[in-house]
Design an enzyme around this catalytic site. Structure first.
Site, PDB file in Angstrom:
ATOM      1  CG  HIS A   1      -4.289   4.421  -0.590  1.00  0.00           C
ATOM      2  ND1 HIS A   1      -3.387   3.389  -0.605  1.00  0.00           N
ATOM      3  CD2 HIS A   1      -4.535   4.712  -1.893  1.00  0.00           C
ATOM      4  CE1 HIS A   1      -3.104   3.079  -1.867  1.00  0.00           C
ATOM      5  NE2 HIS A   1      -3.792   3.858  -2.660  1.00  0.00           N
TER       6      HIS A   1
ATOM      7  CG  ASP B   1      -1.833   1.187   1.249  1.00  0.00           C
ATOM      8  OD1 ASP B   1      -1.416   2.288   0.831  1.00  0.00           O
ATOM      9  OD2 ASP B   1      -2.984   1.023   1.657  1.00  0.00           O
ATOM     10  CG  HIS B   2       1.320   4.360  -3.123  1.00  0.00           C
ATOM     11  ND1 HIS B   2       0.070   4.017  -3.548  1.00  0.00           N
ATOM     12  CD2 HIS B   2       1.381   5.707  -3.226  1.00  0.00           C
ATOM     13  CE1 HIS B   2      -0.596   5.111  -3.889  1.00  0.00           C
ATOM     14  NE2 HIS B   2       0.183   6.158  -3.705  1.00  0.00           N
TER      15      HIS B   2
HETATM   16  C1  BG6 Z   1      -3.708   4.764  -6.203  1.00  0.00           C
HETATM   17  C2  BG6 Z   1      -5.070   4.857  -6.821  1.00  0.00           C
HETATM   18  O1  BG6 Z   1      -3.630   3.661  -5.344  1.00  0.00           O
HETATM   19  O2  BG6 Z   1      -3.441   5.953  -5.474  1.00  0.00           O
HETATM   20  C3  BG6 Z   1      -5.184   6.085  -7.703  1.00  0.00           C
HETATM   21  O3  BG6 Z   1      -5.311   3.686  -7.601  1.00  0.00           O
HETATM   22  C4  BG6 Z   1      -4.792   7.319  -6.941  1.00  0.00           C
HETATM   23  O4  BG6 Z   1      -6.495   6.212  -8.221  1.00  0.00           O
HETATM   24  C5  BG6 Z   1      -3.452   7.129  -6.256  1.00  0.00           C
HETATM   25  O5  BG6 Z   1      -4.725   8.408  -7.856  1.00  0.00           O
HETATM   26  C6  BG6 Z   1      -3.150   8.282  -5.336  1.00  0.00           C
HETATM   27  O6  BG6 Z   1      -1.845   8.171  -4.889  1.00  0.00           O
HETATM   28  P1  BG6 Z   1      -1.006   9.466  -4.477  1.00  0.00           P
HETATM   29  O7  BG6 Z   1       0.290   8.910  -3.982  1.00  0.00           O
HETATM   30  O8  BG6 Z   1      -0.882  10.288  -5.712  1.00  0.00           O
HETATM   31  O9  BG6 Z   1      -1.811  10.141  -3.422  1.00  0.00           O
END
Ligand code: BG6
Length: 510
Positions: free
Chosen positions: A250, A187-188
């Protein structure tokens, strides 16, 4: 710069889907930055696997193009890039279900052990569509590449299923081949500096913990607002929607960090157990309550930064009558001693007024208001701690102060810390942190099967109810803060959303 003790040992990273978008935009730029910062060991190799036809030279050129476009450091220096390519050892163009390829891969991996005269770890990174994940995992198992728990790991990207049942099936498939300790679910958001800082802020400062509960906190608001639309991902997004795409993973992870009990140590399972406790304590949403505690929206046409933007339903690969939500807002209650009675409001959306992600801990008002009404020029604002997750990382404590002068006049003031000013260091990208951890075998920032399933069980009833009737879309214009119903969600509780204000704008206002 790298700390030698935290550098991984000899390791081969095998990227399945190495010719795809994720590798091009995120993975290789992240690994290249780790290389520049000397985090990678000398005995490090990458093997790319993809269906796409390319020779090794074309593979290198393709990756260099990605680094030049997407690395936070800008274009690669030719000499350093050339040093890096000595680690980009092979590119295999093959069908990902072909057993012969996996046997050949096994042979290649064994060769590294011989050449390096060391026992290397193998990290299999699945940057591939979810439908292919079980196949690749099974093939790795059949080739005997999943047996050694201490040296073989698999990294899996979201989505982990599309509801509880499919997540359980996926987990069962992965675990029929790999042990849970070998599975790294990404989960980044957990790799973001500001998300990790939640734990530091809470547990390394004696100031907050004594007031971090129902006695002092009135409510918590988590906003992850994006200005971008669905871009080129209509095909995926049509089957996902904001709840699956952002909330189940997230936003739930952020909520866990805000609400968890203090961990005894930073041991991977200790932290993950504490997070799991939060998810387990979330009051299950009954289907009949869904409409009272969850709101969905879909953007119509609108304006962002002075430009006209199209409606979701006009985006490529999106059905003209799509019922997919691009906005979701929830009220969640955590039934435990710490949080009983404190609502957690979560919202996320695409094509919102601003691209900003914050967590606001809104404290209760003072027990007794000693100042006369004439001391207030504006309505009384309770204290608030705002964690600014992105884009301008930092945090801000909203307090009251006496405006200098001969009269007592109270004014709201902000004590703000921005990472940029405090540290003057460019933070690593989330993928740098997560990839390094995967290479080192530290699973703390990765999701365990039980967490993923628990998070699905929270959102499952909402998905089921939403699916059963149309959402009345579109119901918010692009460039707004979402549908009216999201405001009502808080209004019925006598509250309102705190409008996130980026420090830059704040500065302009002042
Ligand atoms: C991803 C989603 O996991 O996270 C995207 O699939 C979203 O839809 C993105 O835009 C948002 O990531 P960040 O790091 O730009 O907030």
């Amino acid at each position: 710069m790298a700390e030698p003790t935290l550098r991984p040992g000899p390791v081969v990273l095998v990227i399945f889907g190495a010719g795809g978008d994720l590798s091009w935009r995120k993975l290789i730029p992240a690994i290249y930055n780790l290389f520049l910062d000397k985090w990678l060991p000398d005995e490090f190799a990458i093997i790319g696997v993809d269906r796409r036809e390319m020779n090794l030279e074309e593979f290198h050129d393709h990756l260099l193009d990605g680094v030049n476009r997407f690395s936070r450091r800008g274009k690669a220096d030719p000499t350093t890039w050339s040093d890096f390519t000595s680690h980009l050892a092979a590119y295999i163009s093959a069908d990902l279900s072909d057993p012969a390829m996996f046997n050949a891969l096994k042979g290649m991996l064994a060769d590294f052990d011989k050449v390096w005269d060391r026992r290397a770890n193998y990290v299999f990174y699945l940057a591939i569509p979810p439908t292919l994940v079980p196949t690749v995992s099974e093939q790795l198992g059949a080739a005997g590449l999943a047996r050694e728990r201490d040296r073989e790991r698999i990294v899996v990207e979201k989505p982990f299923g599309r509801d509880l049942k499919s997540a359980q099936e996926l987990n069962a498939k992965l675990r029929s081949v790999f042990d849970e300790s070998q599975i790294y679910r990404i989960d980044h958001y957990l790799g973001k500096e500001t998300v990790q800082n939640i734990l530091v802020l809470r547990f390394a400062n004696a100031l907050f913990e004594p007031i971090w509960d129902r006695r002092y906190v009135d409510n918590v608001q988590i906003t992850v607002a994006e200005q971008i639309g669905v871009e080129h991902r209509g095909r995926y997004y049509e089957h996902a929607g904001a709840l699956r795409d952002m909330v189940q993973n997230h936003l739930m992870q952020i909520l866990c960090y805000i609400a968890m009990e203090p961990p005894v140590s930073l041991d991977a399972d200790e932290v993950r157990n504490k997070k799991l406790d939060v998810l387990r304590a979330i009051r299950p949403i009954r289907k009949e309550d869904v409409l009272n505690c969850a709101v969905r929206g879909q953007y119509g046409p609108g304006h962002i930064d002075g430009k006209d933007v199209i409606a979701y339903r006009q985006e490529p690969d999106v059905a003209p009558n799509s019922n997919t939500e691009t906005f979701a807002a929830l009220r969640l209650c955590i039934n435990n001693w710490r949080w009983r009675g404190v609502p957690f409001y979560l919202r996320t959306g695409k094509r919102m007024a601003e691209a900003i992600s914050t967590v606001s801990i809104q404290f209760q008002t003072v027990p007794h208001q000693a100042f006369p009404a004439s001391a207030l020029e504006q309505p009384w604002q309770p204290n608030r701690l705002t964690l600014e997750i992105q884009p301008d990382e930092g945090f801000c404590l909203h307090l009251h102060a006496k405006r200098p002068g001969l009269r007592i006049l109270l004014e709201s003031v902000d004590m703000r810390l921005t990472y940029k000013e405090a540290f003057n260091i460019e933070p690593p990208m989330a993928y740098e942190t997560l990839l390094l951890d995967a290479l080192r075998g530290d699973a703390s920032l990765f999701m365990r099967a039980d967490q993923v399933e628990e998070a699905w069980s929270i959102v499952d009833p909402i998905l089921e109810v939403w699916q059963s009737f149309p959402g009345g879309f579109p119901n918010y214009p692009a460039g707004s803060w979402g549908p009216e119903a999201a405001d009502s969600l808080l209004r019925v509780d006598g509250r309102s959303w705190i409008l996130p204000v980026s420090p830059r704008e704040d500065a302009v206002e002042r």
